[in-house]
Write a protein that holds these residues in place. Structure first.
Motif, PDB file in Angstrom:
ATOM      1  N   GLN A  47       3.741   0.850   2.330  1.00  0.00           N
ATOM      2  CA  GLN A  47       3.519   0.048   3.527  1.00  0.00           C
ATOM      3  C   GLN A  47       3.593  -1.443   3.143  1.00  0.00           C
ATOM      4  O   GLN A  47       3.229  -1.800   2.017  1.00  0.00           O
ATOM      5  CB  GLN A  47       2.149   0.354   4.146  1.00  0.00           C
ATOM      6  N   PRO A  48       4.123  -2.298   4.020  1.00  0.00           N
ATOM      7  CA  PRO A  48       4.456  -2.008   5.424  1.00  0.00           C
ATOM      8  C   PRO A  48       5.898  -1.551   5.655  1.00  0.00           C
ATOM      9  O   PRO A  48       6.309  -1.455   6.807  1.00  0.00           O
ATOM     10  CB  PRO A  48       4.216  -3.359   6.095  1.00  0.00           C
ATOM     11  N   ASP A  63      -2.617   0.617  10.072  1.00  0.00           N
ATOM     12  CA  ASP A  63      -3.616  -0.057  10.907  1.00  0.00           C
ATOM     13  C   ASP A  63      -3.363  -1.551  10.988  1.00  0.00           C
ATOM     14  O   ASP A  63      -3.634  -2.179  12.022  1.00  0.00           O
ATOM     15  CB  ASP A  63      -5.019   0.200  10.350  1.00  0.00           C
ATOM     16  N   SER A  64      -2.871  -2.154   9.920  1.00  0.00           N
ATOM     17  CA  SER A  64      -2.619  -3.592   9.919  1.00  0.00           C
ATOM     18  C   SER A  64      -1.600  -3.992  10.970  1.00  0.00           C
ATOM     19  O   SER A  64      -1.650  -5.095  11.513  1.00  0.00           O
ATOM     20  CB  SER A  64      -2.136  -4.035   8.529  1.00  0.00           C
ATOM     21  N   MET A  65      -0.680  -3.081  11.291  1.00  0.00           N
ATOM     22  CA  MET A  65       0.322  -3.342  12.321  1.00  0.00           C
ATOM     23  C   MET A  65      -0.207  -2.969  13.696  1.00  0.00           C
ATOM     24  O   MET A  65      -0.027  -3.706  14.673  1.00  0.00           O
ATOM     25  CB  MET A  65       1.599  -2.546  12.000  1.00  0.00           C
ATOM     26  N   ASP A  86       0.846  -1.188   0.000  1.00  0.00           N
ATOM     27  CA  ASP A  86       0.000   0.000   0.000  1.00  0.00           C
ATOM     28  C   ASP A  86       0.887   1.245   0.000  1.00  0.00           C
ATOM     29  O   ASP A  86       1.511   1.585   0.997  1.00  0.00           O
ATOM     30  CB  ASP A  86      -0.887  -0.010   1.245  1.00  0.00           C
ATOM     31  N   GLY A 118      -3.603   5.395   8.227  1.00  0.00           N
ATOM     32  CA  GLY A 118      -4.638   4.722   8.991  1.00  0.00           C
ATOM     33  C   GLY A 118      -5.190   5.586  10.099  1.00  0.00           C
ATOM     34  O   GLY A 118      -4.560   6.536  10.562  1.00  0.00           O
ATOM     35  N   SER A 136      -3.359  -2.643  14.809  1.00  0.00           N
ATOM     36  CA  SER A 136      -4.557  -3.322  15.299  1.00  0.00           C
ATOM     37  C   SER A 136      -4.223  -4.527  16.154  1.00  0.00           C
ATOM     38  O   SER A 136      -5.053  -4.973  16.962  1.00  0.00           O
ATOM     39  CB  SER A 136      -5.439  -3.737  14.113  1.00  0.00           C
ATOM     40  N   ARG A 137      -3.004  -5.053  16.016  1.00  0.00           N
ATOM     41  CA  ARG A 137      -2.603  -6.215  16.809  1.00  0.00           C
ATOM     42  C   ARG A 137      -2.175  -5.837  18.216  1.00  0.00           C
ATOM     43  O   ARG A 137      -2.177  -6.680  19.112  1.00  0.00           O
ATOM     44  CB  ARG A 137      -1.443  -6.949  16.114  1.00  0.00           C
TER      45      ARG A 137
END
Length: 476
Positions: free
Chosen positions: A227-228, A267-269, A2, A7, A271-272
Motif C-alpha cells: 500500500q498505497p 484506511d488512509s485512503m 505498508d 483496514g 478515511s477521507r
C-alpha cells in the motif's frame, strides 16, 4: 509503504456491499422462481431433483421441496441480508455473525444448485465464493484477518485477469482493439446510456479496449503490491467497473467487482471519503485464527484448478471445479457478436391465423422490443428470462428446454409468467395463437433518433416459431 496492509473500512465496505448484493439476489429469486423453476414452471425443480443427488448439487431442497418452502428460503435470505446491510450482523457476537454469513451462503448455494439454466451465469459462482470468504472476516470487534483479506484480492485477481485472458485469446477484435465497435449494441441487455456509448468516436472505442487490456492483464498483479499502490490499482478497477455499469446491464457482476476492489482500499485512503467511525478492533480469538488459516490453506489447494485453467490454451470462461462453487474461474466476452438478433413473441386472438391477421407483441422488461422504447437500467437486478432470450436469439439450442414452456404459458395467460413481462397485449383473455419471429436490431443513427424518436431500427430475418395454439401442447 505498508505491505499487505488491510483496514477496517475496506472490510466494512466489502461486507456492506456484499450483503446488499445478496439482498438483490434473494429478492430476484423470490420474485421470479414460480414461472421459471416452480412446480409447474418452465424447468421445474422437482423434475431436476428426481434426476440429481445431493452430491452432484448440494442443496437443502434435496431434503424437501415445495414452492412455498422455496419462497420461505428466498425471503428468509433477503431478510438476513437486509439485517446485515443495516449493520446488525457485524455487532453480533463473533460466532453468531459467522453463522449469519454461513446461512446466507448456504441458502443461496441451495438456490443456485437447483437453478439449472436460469442460474448458469458466472456471477452466481462469484457471489457464492465471495460470500463464503465473508464468513471468515469476523465482526466489528475483531481485527480483519490478513489472510482472508488477501484471499479477496486473489478472487479479484482471478476475476480481472481471467476476463483479460479470455478476451486476448478469444475474439481477434480484442487484439485489434475493435470489439467495442459492436459491443455496446450487441451486449445482452443494453442500458439507457448504451446508445450514446455506441456512438462514441471509434478512436475512443479503441482507447476503451486498450484500457480494458491494461486493467485486466497488467494491473491485477499490482493488487499484491504494498500500500498505497494496491489501493490505487483497486481504485482504477473501480473506475473501469463504473464505466461498465453505466454502459450496460450485467446483473451484479460489475458491482461485485467494485465491492471486492473496495476491500483492497486502505484506511488512509478511505478515511477521507467515507464518514464512518469504525471502532478499534481487538485481536481475534485463537479458534477464529485457526479457522481463517484452515480456509486459507483450503483456498490455496483449490486454486490449482483455476490456475491450470488460466495457464492452459483451452481456457474455460466461467466454471466451477466443485459443487460448492469455491475457488472458481471467471471470464467474460471471449467472443463479441457483430449483429444483434432478437426474438419477438407475438399473439393473436383470431380463430385462425392468415395473411390479414393482426399480431400483437409481448414486451419484455429488459430486452429490446419496441424500437421506440429506450433501454432501461435494471442491474444489479437480474432479469433471468430476458437474458436467456438473448442467448436463444443467438442459437435456438439455448431455448430447447424452456421456450416451448414459455409459449404454452402465454397461451394460458399464466399469471406468474406474465409478471416477468412488461406488457401483456391480451389482458382479458388469452391469445388463441402465438408465434415468434427473429429480427435484426441496430441502434438508430443520430439523425434518425432526432427525427423519429426511435432508439432502434429493426428488420425481420426469419420465423423461429410458426403459429401454435393450445392444442399443440395438450393439457397440463
Amino acid at each position: 509503504m505498508d505491505w499487505f496492509g488491510v483496514g477496517s473500512l475496506g472490510r466494512w465496505l466489502f461486507t456492506e456491499g456484499l450483503a446488499a448484493l445478496y439482498l438483490v439476489a434473494f429478492v430476484a429469486a423470490a420474485r421470479q422462481f414460480r414461472a421459471l423453476l416452480g412446480t409447474t414452471g418452465m424447468l421445474p425443480i422437482p423434475d431436476y431433483l428426481a434426476t440429481s443427488s445431493f452430491g452432484r448439487s448440494p442443496s437443502i431442497f434435496h431434503w424437501h421441496y415445495s414452492d412455498r418452502f422455496y419462497a420461505v428460503v428466498a425471503w428468509s435470505g433477503a431478510a438476513l441480508a437486509a439485517v446485515t446491510v443495516a449493520g446488525v450482523t457485524a455487532r453480533l457476537p463473533l460466532p453468531v455473525c459467522m453463522l449469519v454469513w454461513l446461512l446466507l451462503w448456504a441458502a443461496y448455494l441451495s438456490i443456485v444448485n437447483v437453478g439449472q439454466l436460469w442460474y448458469s451465469f458466472g456471477w452466481e459462482s462469484l457471489l457464492l465464493e465471495a460470500g463464503f470468504l465473508a464468513i471468515f472476516l469476523g465482526n466489528a470487534e475483531t481485527a480483519a484477518p490478513v489472510t482472508v483479506m488477501l484471499l479477496l484480492r486473489w478472487l479479484l485477481f482471478r476475476l480481472e485477469f481471467g476476463a483479460g485472458l479470455i478476451k486476448i485469446r478469444g475474439d481477434p477484435c480484442w487484439r485489434r482493439l475493435t470489439c467495442l465497435y459492436y459491443h455496446h449494441e450487441t451486449q445482452p441487455m443494453p442500458g439507457p446510456l448504451s446508445w450514446y456509448f455506441h456512438h462514441l468516436p471509434r478512436p475512443l472505442h479503441r482507447v476503451e479496449a486498450a484500457g480494458n487490456h491494461v486493467t485486466q492483464l497488467v494491473l491485477p498483479f499490482l493488487l499484491f503490491a504494498p500500500q498505497p499502490v494496491a489501493g490505487w490499482v483497486a481504485a482504477a478497477m473501480i473506475v473501469t467497473q463504473l464505466w461498465l455499469v453505466a454502459s450496460g446491464n450485467f446483473s451484479w457482476l460489475n458491482w461485485l467487482a467494485i465491492v471486492l476492489a473496495c476491500s483492497v482500499l486502505p484506511d488512509s485512503m478511505l478515511s477521507r471519503i467515507v464518514p464512518v467511525d469504525i471502532p478499534e478492533p481487538s485481536s481475534a480469538p485463537l479458534w477464529f485464527t485457526a479457522a481463517t488459516l484452515a480456509v486459507t490453506v483450503g483456498v490455496v489447494v483449490l486454486s490449482y484448478w483455476p490456475v491450470r485453467n488460466m495457464a492452459g490454451h483451452h481456457q474455460l470462461m466461467n466454471a466451477s471445479f466443485n459443487h460448492w462453487h469455491l475457488v472458481n474461474t471467471y471470464g467474460a466476452f471471449g467472443t463479441v457478436t457483430r449483429v444483434r438478433t432478437e426474438i419477438v413473441v407475438e399473439g393473436t386472438d383470431d380463430d385462425a391465423p392468415g395473411p390479414h391477421t393482426e399480431w400483437r407483441e409481448y414486451e419484455f422488461r429488459g430486452k429490446p422490443g419496441d424500437p421506440s422504447r429506450r433501454p432501461r437500467q435494471f442491474a444489479p437486478y437480474h432479469l433471468r428470462l430476458d437474458w436467456l432470450m438473448w442467448f436463444a436469439a443467438i442459437s435456438p439450442g439455448y431455448g430447447d428446454r424452456w421456450f416451448g414452456g414459455l409459449v404454452r404459458r402465454l397461451l394460458e395467460n399464466d399469471r406468474d409468467t406474465l409478471k416477468l413481462l412488461r406488457h401483456n397485449p391480451f389482458p382479458d383473455t388469452p391469445p388463441t395463437w402465438v408465434r415468434a419471429q427473429l429480427y435484426e436490431y441496430r441502434f438508430t443513427d443520430r439523425l434518425t433518433r432526432r427525427e423519429t424518436g426511435r432508439w432502434w431500427d429493426r428488420e425481420p430475418i426469419s420465423v423461429c416459431l410458426h403459429p401454435v395454439n393450445r392444442a399443440r401442447f395438450g393439457r397440463r
